[in-house]
Write a protein that holds these residues in place. Structure first.
Motif, short mmCIF file in Angstrom:
data_model
loop_
_atom_site.label_atom_id
_atom_site.label_comp_id
_atom_site.label_asym_id
_atom_site.label_seq_id
_atom_site.Cartn_x
_atom_site.Cartn_y
_atom_site.Cartn_z
N ILE A 172 12.91 10.05 -46.66
CA ILE A 172 13.39 8.78 -46.12
C ILE A 172 14.07 8.97 -44.76
O ILE A 172 13.79 8.24 -43.82
CB ILE A 172 14.34 8.09 -47.11
N LEU A 173 14.97 9.93 -44.65
CA LEU A 173 15.73 10.13 -43.41
C LEU A 173 15.15 11.19 -42.49
O LEU A 173 15.81 11.62 -41.55
CB LEU A 173 17.18 10.49 -43.76
N VAL A 174 13.91 11.61 -42.74
CA VAL A 174 13.34 12.73 -41.99
C VAL A 174 13.26 12.43 -40.50
O VAL A 174 13.58 13.30 -39.68
CB VAL A 174 11.97 13.14 -42.57
N ASP A 175 12.88 11.24 -40.13
CA ASP A 175 12.76 10.92 -38.70
C ASP A 175 14.12 10.95 -38.00
O ASP A 175 14.24 11.47 -36.89
CB ASP A 175 12.10 9.56 -38.50
N TRP A 176 15.14 10.42 -38.65
CA TRP A 176 16.47 10.43 -38.06
C TRP A 176 17.01 11.86 -37.99
O TRP A 176 17.62 12.25 -36.99
CB TRP A 176 17.41 9.54 -38.87
N LEU A 177 16.80 12.66 -39.04
CA LEU A 177 17.30 14.03 -39.06
C LEU A 177 16.56 14.93 -38.08
O LEU A 177 17.12 15.94 -37.65
CB LEU A 177 17.19 14.61 -40.48
N ASN A 178 15.34 14.58 -37.72
CA ASN A 178 14.56 15.42 -36.81
C ASN A 178 15.13 15.45 -35.39
O ASN A 178 14.72 16.28 -34.59
CB ASN A 178 13.10 14.97 -36.77
N GLN A 179 16.09 14.60 -35.09
CA GLN A 179 16.71 14.67 -33.77
C GLN A 179 17.70 15.83 -33.67
O GLN A 179 18.15 16.17 -32.59
CB GLN A 179 17.38 13.34 -33.43
N PHE A 180 18.01 16.46 -34.80
CA PHE A 180 18.91 17.61 -34.84
C PHE A 180 18.10 18.87 -35.13
O PHE A 180 17.08 18.81 -35.81
CB PHE A 180 19.98 17.43 -35.93
N SER A 181 18.60 20.00 -34.64
CA SER A 181 17.92 21.29 -34.90
C SER A 181 18.74 22.14 -35.85
O SER A 181 19.98 22.07 -35.86
CB SER A 181 17.71 22.05 -33.59
N PHE A 182 18.05 22.96 -36.63
CA PHE A 182 18.68 23.89 -37.56
C PHE A 182 17.88 25.17 -37.53
O PHE A 182 16.73 25.18 -37.97
CB PHE A 182 18.73 23.27 -38.96
N PHE A 183 18.45 26.24 -37.00
CA PHE A 183 17.75 27.52 -36.84
C PHE A 183 16.44 27.36 -36.07
O PHE A 183 15.43 27.99 -36.38
CB PHE A 183 17.49 28.21 -38.18
N GLY A 184 16.44 26.48 -35.08
CA GLY A 184 15.26 26.26 -34.26
C GLY A 184 14.24 25.31 -34.84
O GLY A 184 13.20 25.08 -34.23
N PHE A 185 14.49 24.76 -36.00
CA PHE A 185 13.57 23.80 -36.64
C PHE A 185 14.20 22.42 -36.63
O PHE A 185 15.42 22.28 -36.67
CB PHE A 185 13.27 24.20 -38.09
N LYS A 186 13.37 21.40 -36.63
CA LYS A 186 13.89 20.05 -36.78
C LYS A 186 14.51 19.94 -38.17
O LYS A 186 13.95 20.43 -39.15
CB LYS A 186 12.77 19.03 -36.61
N LEU A 187 15.69 19.32 -38.23
CA LEU A 187 16.45 19.29 -39.48
C LEU A 187 15.71 18.56 -40.60
O LEU A 187 15.73 19.02 -41.75
CB LEU A 187 17.82 18.65 -39.25
N GLY A 188 15.05 17.47 -40.31
CA GLY A 188 14.28 16.75 -41.34
C GLY A 188 13.17 17.61 -41.90
O GLY A 188 12.93 17.64 -43.11
N PHE A 189 12.47 18.31 -41.02
CA PHE A 189 11.41 19.23 -41.46
C PHE A 189 12.00 20.34 -42.32
O PHE A 189 11.44 20.69 -43.36
CB PHE A 189 10.70 19.82 -40.23
N TRP A 190 13.14 20.87 -41.90
CA TRP A 190 13.76 21.96 -42.65
C TRP A 190 14.14 21.51 -44.06
O TRP A 190 13.90 22.23 -45.03
CB TRP A 190 14.99 22.50 -41.92
#
Length: 88
Positions: free
Chosen positions: A37-55
């Motif tokens: 659900i929130l993947v698109d919004w979370l993808n604006q942040f990075s986590f270890f070089g990955f988009k946060l929603g993807f992670w």
């Protein structure tokens, strides 16, 4: 597993089910909420070089599930001792 009384058995299972519902709610929130659900919004942040929603969709839900298993074990051990049905 021998309970002291029928009331103890009911209270034990009520607490057990309450714990499971809480842990499943956390898992649902992380896996479905953050991963879908929130993947698109979370993808604006990075986590270890990955988009946060993807992670969260690929790794976060799995790690959360593993942590919840250990939380459940620890809480059930406490619950077993509280109702004196633990393994000795």
């Amino acid at each position: 597993m021998a309970f002291e009384s029928q009331d103890h058995a009911k209270a034990y299972w009520k607490e057990n089910l309450s714990l499971m519902v809480k842990l499943l709610a956390v898992w649902f929130t992380v896996s479905f909420g953050f991963g879908i659900i929130l993947v698109d919004w979370l993808n604006q942040f990075s986590f270890f070089g990955f988009k946060l929603g993807f992670w969260f969709a690929q790794q976060g839900a799995i790690y959360t599930f593993i942590v919840l298993i250990f939380v459940y074990i620890a809480q059930m051990n406490k619950l077993d001792k509280k109702y004196k049905v633990d393994e000795e």
